[in-house]
Design a protein around this motif. Structure first.
Motif, mmCIF file in Angstrom:
data_model
loop_
_atom_site.group_PDB
_atom_site.id
_atom_site.type_symbol
_atom_site.label_atom_id
_atom_site.label_comp_id
_atom_site.label_asym_id
_atom_site.label_seq_id
_atom_site.Cartn_x
_atom_site.Cartn_y
_atom_site.Cartn_z
ATOM 1 N N ALA A 1 0.105 2.264 -8.671
ATOM 2 C CA ALA A 1 0.932 1.165 -8.151
ATOM 3 C C ALA A 1 1.408 1.348 -6.784
ATOM 4 O O ALA A 1 1.758 0.454 -6.127
ATOM 5 C CB ALA A 1 2.071 0.791 -9.138
ATOM 6 N N GLU A 2 2.108 2.798 -6.388
ATOM 7 C CA GLU A 2 2.526 2.875 -5.210
ATOM 8 C C GLU A 2 1.717 2.721 -4.056
ATOM 9 O O GLU A 2 1.930 2.194 -2.997
ATOM 10 C CB GLU A 2 3.124 4.307 -5.092
ATOM 11 C CG GLU A 2 4.506 4.442 -6.049
ATOM 12 C CD GLU A 2 5.720 3.694 -5.326
ATOM 13 O OE1 GLU A 2 5.619 3.450 -4.072
ATOM 14 O OE2 GLU A 2 6.512 3.821 -5.850
ATOM 15 N N VAL A 3 0.363 3.216 -4.341
ATOM 16 C CA VAL A 3 -0.829 2.825 -3.362
ATOM 17 C C VAL A 3 -1.017 1.586 -3.080
ATOM 18 O O VAL A 3 -1.203 1.144 -2.029
ATOM 19 C CB VAL A 3 -2.034 3.923 -3.781
ATOM 20 C CG1 VAL A 3 -3.148 3.381 -3.026
ATOM 21 C CG2 VAL A 3 -1.619 5.177 -3.812
ATOM 22 N N TRP A 4 -0.882 0.877 -4.083
ATOM 23 C CA TRP A 4 -1.359 -0.733 -3.823
ATOM 24 C C TRP A 4 -0.161 -1.358 -3.172
ATOM 25 O O TRP A 4 -0.511 -2.221 -2.352
ATOM 26 C CB TRP A 4 -1.584 -1.311 -5.341
ATOM 27 C CG TRP A 4 -1.699 -2.634 -5.505
ATOM 28 C CD1 TRP A 4 -2.750 -3.383 -4.501
ATOM 29 C CD2 TRP A 4 -2.149 -3.388 -6.502
ATOM 30 N NE1 TRP A 4 -2.867 -4.661 -4.681
ATOM 31 C CE2 TRP A 4 -2.704 -4.701 -6.328
ATOM 32 C CE3 TRP A 4 -1.482 -3.463 -7.866
ATOM 33 C CZ2 TRP A 4 -2.766 -5.892 -7.166
ATOM 34 C CZ3 TRP A 4 -1.715 -4.475 -8.977
ATOM 35 C CH2 TRP A 4 -2.274 -5.706 -8.349
ATOM 36 N N LEU A 5 1.239 -1.006 -3.567
ATOM 37 C CA LEU A 5 2.238 -1.556 -2.663
ATOM 38 C C LEU A 5 1.891 -1.160 -1.315
ATOM 39 O O LEU A 5 2.060 -1.997 -0.325
ATOM 40 C CB LEU A 5 3.418 -1.058 -3.451
ATOM 41 C CG LEU A 5 4.785 -1.844 -2.975
ATOM 42 C CD1 LEU A 5 4.756 -3.228 -3.306
ATOM 43 C CD2 LEU A 5 5.898 -1.127 -3.491
ATOM 44 N N SER A 6 1.707 0.010 -1.059
ATOM 45 C CA SER A 6 1.522 0.542 0.146
ATOM 46 C C SER A 6 0.544 -0.377 1.006
ATOM 47 O O SER A 6 0.673 -0.683 2.389
ATOM 48 C CB SER A 6 1.274 1.995 0.275
ATOM 49 O OG SER A 6 2.244 2.876 -0.097
#
Length: 196
Positions: A173-178
């Motif tokens: 999820a953090e990668v997607w948000l980034s």
């Protein structure tokens, strides 16, 4: 003289059990309220970063497991510093509240809106691909500009730069948000007026 029944140990025990049940119910309700508050922004009706990331991770897993489309929108408000500096922090708070309310009013119940911090928001749209995400971002940007917010009897303009990133097999999820954040910054840099 009337006979007054002496309280029995059994009566006392039942009264104590009822008191304890009421106390447990009250404590459970307090714990549930505290848990809900831990996931919601203190200023706006949106989720806070923690709450949004929990929903995003759950939705990401759902997309991966069921092959469902989703789009992630990342919003950075344009001109927010000018509102804070020119009109004061209370006006800035009113602007943030207006943005959160506008986002929530313009998405479905199955979608989620989070305030990530400062003047940055995110929206996850379920069952929506890249085209639907870009169209929703365009409509939201237009609504921000058209509606603005009221401050001390005057209409104050709002604006925002959106980045859109569709689900494409991301596993974090953090990668997607980034990725959505990076898309937003590309868009913002292409519009010099947005960086003021």
């Amino acid at each position: 003289m009337t006979d007054v029944a002496e309280p029995t140990a059994e009566t006392d025990l039942h009264a104590e059990i009822e008191r304890l049940r009421a106390e447990v119910t009250a404590l459970t309700e307090r714990a549930e309220r505290a848990e809900a508050l831990a996931d919601h922004d203190v200023l706006t009706p949106a989720l806070n970063r923690r709450g949004f990331m929990t929903v995003l991770a759950r939705n990401l897993a759902y997309c991966r497991r069921h092959g469902v489309e989703a789009a992630l929108l990342y919003l950075d408000m344009d001109g927010f510093k000018g509102i804070n500096d020119g009109l004061g922090h209370a006006a800035g708070d009113a602007a943030l509240l207006a943005v959160a309310e506008l986002l929530l009013e313009n998405v479905r119940e199955s979608d989620a809106v989070g305030r990530l911090g400062g003047d940055e928001f995110a929206v996850v749209l379920m069952n929506a691909g890249a085209d639907e995400g870009r169209e929703k971002a365009r409509r939201l940007a237009s609504a921000l500009e058209d509606e603005g917010f009221d401050w001390q009897g005057a209409r104050v303009a709002l604006g925002g730069s959106f980045g859109v990133r569709a689900y494409a097999g991301q596993t974090d999820a953090e990668v997607w948000l980034s990725e959505a954040d990076a898309a937003m910054w590309l868009r913002k840099k292409a519009r010099p007026e947005a960086t003021r």
